[in-house]
Design a protein around this motif. Structure first.
Motif, PDB file in Angstrom:
ATOM      1  N   GLN A  37       3.927   4.168  10.165  1.00  0.00           N
ATOM      2  CA  GLN A  37       2.986   3.495  11.046  1.00  0.00           C
ATOM      3  C   GLN A  37       3.509   2.189  11.549  1.00  0.00           C
ATOM      4  O   GLN A  37       2.797   0.935  11.224  1.00  0.00           O
ATOM      5  CB  GLN A  37       1.772   3.327  10.067  1.00  0.00           C
ATOM      6  N   SER A  38       4.671   2.022  12.063  1.00  0.00           N
ATOM      7  CA  SER A  38       5.048   0.915  12.554  1.00  0.00           C
ATOM      8  C   SER A  38       4.524   0.366  13.748  1.00  0.00           C
ATOM      9  O   SER A  38       4.110   1.074  14.553  1.00  0.00           O
ATOM     10  CB  SER A  38       6.900   1.144  12.803  1.00  0.00           C
ATOM     11  N   THR A  64     -10.340   6.062  16.425  1.00  0.00           N
ATOM     12  CA  THR A  64      -8.971   5.852  15.934  1.00  0.00           C
ATOM     13  C   THR A  64      -7.974   7.005  16.048  1.00  0.00           C
ATOM     14  O   THR A  64      -6.784   6.545  16.128  1.00  0.00           O
ATOM     15  CB  THR A  64      -9.366   5.602  14.298  1.00  0.00           C
ATOM     16  N   MET A  83      -6.969  10.970  11.106  1.00  0.00           N
ATOM     17  CA  MET A  83      -6.784   9.722  11.216  1.00  0.00           C
ATOM     18  C   MET A  83      -5.614   9.173  10.231  1.00  0.00           C
ATOM     19  O   MET A  83      -5.269   9.558   9.444  1.00  0.00           O
ATOM     20  CB  MET A  83      -7.953   9.010  10.507  1.00  0.00           C
ATOM     21  N   GLU A  88      -1.827  10.464   3.615  1.00  0.00           N
ATOM     22  CA  GLU A  88      -1.181  10.141   2.177  1.00  0.00           C
ATOM     23  C   GLU A  88      -2.024   9.657   1.346  1.00  0.00           C
ATOM     24  O   GLU A  88      -1.714   9.682   0.268  1.00  0.00           O
ATOM     25  CB  GLU A  88       0.061   9.064   2.414  1.00  0.00           C
TER      26      GLU A  88
ATOM     27  N   SER B 202     -10.748   2.898   9.196  1.00  0.00           N
ATOM     28  CA  SER B 202      -9.596   2.555   9.924  1.00  0.00           C
ATOM     29  C   SER B 202      -9.346   1.057   9.688  1.00  0.00           C
ATOM     30  O   SER B 202      -8.315   0.576   9.644  1.00  0.00           O
ATOM     31  CB  SER B 202     -10.010   2.712  11.308  1.00  0.00           C
ATOM     32  N   ILE B 204      -9.859  -0.368   6.625  1.00  0.00           N
ATOM     33  CA  ILE B 204      -9.362  -0.214   5.381  1.00  0.00           C
ATOM     34  C   ILE B 204      -7.819  -0.216   5.592  1.00  0.00           C
ATOM     35  O   ILE B 204      -7.052  -0.640   4.974  1.00  0.00           O
ATOM     36  CB  ILE B 204      -9.789   0.570   4.441  1.00  0.00           C
ATOM     37  N   GLN B 205      -7.538   0.975   6.253  1.00  0.00           N
ATOM     38  CA  GLN B 205      -6.171   1.124   6.758  1.00  0.00           C
ATOM     39  C   GLN B 205      -5.475   0.021   7.262  1.00  0.00           C
ATOM     40  O   GLN B 205      -4.404  -0.294   6.692  1.00  0.00           O
ATOM     41  CB  GLN B 205      -6.091   2.228   7.903  1.00  0.00           C
ATOM     42  N   HIS B 209      -4.102  -1.421   3.528  1.00  0.00           N
ATOM     43  CA  HIS B 209      -2.897  -0.640   3.382  1.00  0.00           C
ATOM     44  C   HIS B 209      -1.780  -1.113   4.495  1.00  0.00           C
ATOM     45  O   HIS B 209      -0.900  -1.022   3.813  1.00  0.00           O
ATOM     46  CB  HIS B 209      -3.476   0.779   3.856  1.00  0.00           C
ATOM     47  N   LEU B 210      -2.033  -1.409   5.699  1.00  0.00           N
ATOM     48  CA  LEU B 210      -1.033  -1.924   6.361  1.00  0.00           C
ATOM     49  C   LEU B 210      -0.551  -3.119   6.078  1.00  0.00           C
ATOM     50  O   LEU B 210       0.609  -3.648   6.368  1.00  0.00           O
ATOM     51  CB  LEU B 210      -0.994  -1.369   7.851  1.00  0.00           C
ATOM     52  N   GLU B 211      -1.625  -4.263   6.265  1.00  0.00           N
ATOM     53  CA  GLU B 211      -1.481  -5.471   6.489  1.00  0.00           C
ATOM     54  C   GLU B 211      -1.091  -6.284   4.867  1.00  0.00           C
ATOM     55  O   GLU B 211      -0.953  -7.320   4.783  1.00  0.00           O
ATOM     56  CB  GLU B 211      -2.186  -6.299   7.255  1.00  0.00           C
ATOM     57  N   ARG B 213      -3.670  -7.081   3.080  1.00  0.00           N
ATOM     58  CA  ARG B 213      -4.663  -8.180   2.817  1.00  0.00           C
ATOM     59  C   ARG B 213      -5.955  -7.473   1.768  1.00  0.00           C
ATOM     60  O   ARG B 213      -6.453  -6.562   2.072  1.00  0.00           O
ATOM     61  CB  ARG B 213      -5.242  -8.598   3.962  1.00  0.00           C
ATOM     62  N   LYS B 300      -2.805  -2.876  -0.993  1.00  0.00           N
ATOM     63  CA  LYS B 300      -1.814  -2.084  -1.632  1.00  0.00           C
ATOM     64  C   LYS B 300      -0.777  -2.889  -2.247  1.00  0.00           C
ATOM     65  O   LYS B 300      -0.168  -2.370  -3.311  1.00  0.00           O
ATOM     66  CB  LYS B 300      -1.015  -1.402  -0.597  1.00  0.00           C
ATOM     67  N   ARG B 354       6.099   3.607  -1.144  1.00  0.00           N
ATOM     68  CA  ARG B 354       5.056   3.867   0.205  1.00  0.00           C
ATOM     69  C   ARG B 354       5.249   2.247   0.443  1.00  0.00           C
ATOM     70  O   ARG B 354       4.737   2.119   1.873  1.00  0.00           O
ATOM     71  CB  ARG B 354       3.942   4.534  -0.335  1.00  0.00           C
ATOM     72  N   ASP B 357       7.962   1.684   2.793  1.00  0.00           N
ATOM     73  CA  ASP B 357       8.311   2.614   3.917  1.00  0.00           C
ATOM     74  C   ASP B 357       7.021   2.976   4.869  1.00  0.00           C
ATOM     75  O   ASP B 357       7.335   3.300   5.983  1.00  0.00           O
ATOM     76  CB  ASP B 357       8.691   4.007   3.304  1.00  0.00           C
ATOM     77  N   ARG B 358       5.978   2.517   4.301  1.00  0.00           N
ATOM     78  CA  ARG B 358       4.566   2.605   5.039  1.00  0.00           C
ATOM     79  C   ARG B 358       4.681   2.309   6.609  1.00  0.00           C
ATOM     80  O   ARG B 358       4.267   2.885   7.261  1.00  0.00           O
ATOM     81  CB  ARG B 358       3.413   2.225   4.173  1.00  0.00           C
ATOM     82  N   THR B 359       5.248   0.938   6.666  1.00  0.00           N
ATOM     83  CA  THR B 359       5.243   0.478   8.085  1.00  0.00           C
ATOM     84  C   THR B 359       6.591   0.673   8.653  1.00  0.00           C
ATOM     85  O   THR B 359       6.968   0.175   9.751  1.00  0.00           O
ATOM     86  CB  THR B 359       5.011  -1.129   8.229  1.00  0.00           C
TER      87      THR B 359
END
Lengths: 159, 611
Positions: A37-38, A64, A83, A88, B202, B204-205, B209-211, B213, B300, B354, B357-359
């Motif tokens: 998800q880069s 989304t 989504m 995962e 979305s 939450i993701q 999960h991505l940032e 925070r 995360k 993860r 690697d997630r990002t």
């Protein structure tokens, strides 16, 4: 197309090689289990002003996954899986036997609270069937979940 | 029937149905009432731009031609237009209709019967309760440093928060934007800001999960009526353009306006709110008594950190090895662990993989490894998983602005110092409610008067940001700092103001409660007494930071060598004792050496934090 990808990048969502899968550009059905998800570094800048992409949604679309633009914001279990990043989370919860993603999935599928423990158990037992490979896609996982539920006495009625 | 008659009947019916006429005095009162002002987004003094007129920069939002500047004219036009049964504008402005209907006693059983789009949207939006969500900062990500706020709408029978709706206010960006202009326009107000609704999962993701925070969720104690005002008004904001300004008219500010629509008497926006930092929004609603309960949703990064802490040192080493090569799970060391411990070790290894690697882009080998870790978790039944321990909530932290007074001595000279800082926090400031190692300051001004001298600008930090991200067994982040402003080192025998920019990468670790760190540093500066115009130098800094229960302590040493053969060394120690949430005492000492001189100074400071 380019515009869509960049907008998706701005939102930090996946728009990888599978962006052209069925359902239109940006649709997540082709997303693999460990879809990258880069989105850096443009994403950092978007964060600063809490950017919204050019087609800001207002509740008439799931917004989304780019697949479903008709229904209201509620989604079936299938569209939840497509989504970005959800697959995962579901995989980890299934490997564990419980978790927030699994709960969300069961709610999407219409499994009532009193059957949730059973749902979790069945999903946990069938982890290897549902997530059969490391590059399994959201569409395949959705199909397998349906099949597993179909063959379960209690869960079959929800399919 | 002659063709004129149906029209006549229609007009007659219309006249019958017309609301009773609007008295001038009533109209004035209604237009001045807080809820009407909130519905029109009138600036009642919260920011400097467009005082006493609406923030909404969009003609479609007003029914009167001068509606933006004249709430009374807008009220009169709205009463005229919305009073007509079947008026198209009712579908666009249901909250305005409701306001007028309640105030003027209009009674219609189904005033929105003709508004299919509005009605179906209204029926779909969950309206049992509203949650203010605050995604906090992630240490190493500069753009997230001030946090963000959004709203979440929950349904009564909602069994999973993932299914809630999120309402977000953000700048509307387009794909054609070049990144540099992007920042500039974001800060300077070149983007229109809009509300949008997306699924909460979305968000939450995106944040947790991505940032990485942490998210704080504050359930608001609004009743059904108040929530319904808010939702109806939200519909009025669909596709409406606001200006987006990073500093004041940002996400948080707009949410306060929505809260005012819901409950006008909270009065959140009468005072000037420059630099509306999102955490202040949380504090404002907390002080207004709007918060019913609070929930912490870990990122995360925090989940991984606590998964690592739950392992013994041996288990942690095993997890790191598994992360690199899952086949080591076949070895005796792992196999002799009880199944529950095997699960936890595999879990930590999976979370760490993860996290890394997630990002990143898709990578077959990483995917294969992660998948086998999942299989390992599946094969070994999980124990009861410990709940994540929440940190101190952000609203308990000190306020964002600061005033300080100091007294001290530099060599033989006593001095007094006054300091003002616009925002926000350094390593020694009262630690409660802040992340370990967080430092972000903007506009930090120190003026000093030494014995037998006048008041002088001693230091000005325009921006001073430091990230201190500890490296662990699982993650290897790079810390960094950037600092720009004016200071007064001794240059060419004078202590004149020197303009500088400095910064560099660094590494940090955690040893118990100590945070040892090191930074490389590059510095360029400009001083009027010096030729060339720009002097440049490089060096390094080593230090130790400790956040104790009742104090914070910082020790550091740095050396800088310049292109013109100058050098500067500095050793410093500082300790701060929090007295209350908004007050603290700081003791600090400095020792400086440079080519041709040295000096020592110390000072004692009272720091007072305020909104």
């Amino acid at each position: 197309m380019k515009k869509t990808i960049i907008a998706a990048l701005l939102l930090g969502s996946a728009a990888g090689a599978h962006a052209d899968a069925a359902g239109g550009p940006g649709c997540g059905w082709g997303n693999m289990l460990f879809e990258g998800q880069s989105g850096m570094p443009m994403h950092l800048l978007a964060t600063l002003v809490n950017g919204t992409s050019g087609n800001a949604t207002f509740g008439m679309t799931t917004g989304t996954n780019g697949c479903d633009t008709s229904g209201a914001l509620s989604y079936s279990g299938k569209s939840l899986l497509s989504m970005n990043g959800v697959l995962e989370e579901v995989a980890m919860d299934m490997a564990t036997g419980q978790g927030e993603a699994l709960t969300a999935l069961s709610v999407s599928l219409g499994v009532p609270a009193e059957e949730r423990a059973h749902f979790n158990q069945v999903m946990h037992q069938n982890f290897s069937v549902i997530f059969s490979r490391d590059d399994v896609t959201a569409g395949e996982v959705a199909d397998q979940i349906s099949a597993v539920m179909q063959s379960d006495e209690i869960l079959a009625k929800h399919i | 029937m002659p063709p004129g008659i149906p029209a006549f009947i229609a007009v007659f019916l219309l006249i019958l149905a017309l609301p009773r006429p609007l008295m001038a005095s009533t109209a004035e009162e209604l237009a001045a009432a807080p809820r009407w002002q909130a519905l029109l987004h009138i600036n009642r003094g919260a920011t400097l731009r467009s005082r006493d007129q609406s923030y909404v920069d969009d003609d479609r939002f007003f029914m009167a031609e001068n509606g933006r500047t004249d709430p009374l004219a807008e009220l009169q036009s709205a009463a005229e237009v919305l009073g007509q049964p079947g008026a198209e504008q009712r579908c666009r402005f249901p909250a305005r209709y409701r306001y007028l209907a309640e105030a003027l006693g209009w009674q219609e059983a189904e005033p929105f019967a003709h508004c299919d789009e509005y009605l179906s949207w209204r029926a779909g939006i969950p309206d049992a309760s509203v949650v203010l969500v605050f995604p906090a900062a992630y240490l190493n990500s500069p753009s997230s440093m001030f946090g963000h706020t959004l709203l979440r709408f929950d349904a009564a029978d909602q069994q999973s928060d993932w299914h809630a709706w999120a309402v977000n206010f953000g700048a509307l960006v387009t794909a054609d934007d070049n990144s540099i202009f992007y920042i500039y326009r974001g800060l300077a107000g070149g983007y229109p800001g809009r509300f949008s609704t997306v699924s909460y999962v979305s968000k939450i993701q995106e944040y947790a999960h991505l940032e990485n925070r942490d998210m704080w969720e504050y359930r608001l104690g609004l009743d059904a009526d108040e929530i319904s005002w808010m939702i109806d008004h939200l519909w009025e904001l669909k596709d409406v353009d606001f200006d987006y300004y990073f500093l004041d008219e940002n996400c948080s500010f707009r949410l306060l306006e929505l809260l005012e629509v819901a409950r006008p008497r909270v009065d959140l926006l009468s005072d000037l709110r420059f630099a509306e930092v999102p955490v202040n929004t949380v504090r404002a609603i907390d002080e207004a008594g709007l918060v019913a309960s609070r929930l912490y949703r870990p990122s995360k990064a925090v989940e991984l950190e606590q998964a690592g802490e739950a392992l013994s040192a041996d288990e942690r080493r095993m997890a790191v090895r598994l992360m690199k090569d899952v086949s080591l799970a076949a070895q005796g060391e792992y196999q002799t662990l009880p199944p529950e411990r095997r699960h936890l070790v595999a879990r930590a290894a999976y979370q760490a993989s993860r996290f890394r690697d997630r990002t990143r882009d898709n990578n077959e080998q990483a995917a294969a490894n992660s998948y086998r870790l999942l299989q390992l978790m599946h094969a070994n039944a999980a124990p009861e998983l410990a709940a994540i321990r929440p940190p101190e909530p952000p609203e308990r932290g000190h306020a964002t602005q600061m005033l300080a007074v100091s007294g001290g001595q530099r060599e033989d000279n006593g001095f007094a110092e006054i300091q003002y800082r616009l925002t926000y926090h350094d390593w020694l400031d009262n630690h409660r409610g802040f992340l370990d190692g967080a430092w972000i300051e903007a506009l930090n001004l120190r003026v000093r008067r030494e014995e037998s001298d006048r008041w002088r600008l001693w230091q000005l930090d325009l921006v001073n940001i430091r990230s201190l991200a500890p490296r662990t067994a699982f993650v290897r982040p790079t810390s960094w700092f950037v600092h720009a402003g004016i200071d007064r080192p001794e240059v060419a025998g004078q202590r004149d103001a020197t303009r500088f920019v400095r910064g560099g990468p660094g590494l940090a670790w955690r040893v118990g409660r100590w945070l040892p760190y090191g930074y490389l540093q590059a510095r360029i500066e400009n001083n009027d007494n010096l030729d060339p115009f720009i002097n440049s130098g490089g060096g390094a800094e080593l230090g130790l930071l400790r956040h104790g229960d009742h104090y914070s302590l910082h020790l550091s040493g740095e050396s800088l060598y310049f292109a013109d053969d100058q050098y500067r060394h500095r050793g410093q120690i500082g300790v701060q004792l929090p007295i209350t949430q908004q007050n603290g005492i700081r003791l600090s000492a400095l020792h400086d050496e440079w080519r041709g001189g040295r000096e020592t100074s110390w000072m004692m400071t009272w720091r007072y934090y305020f909104d």
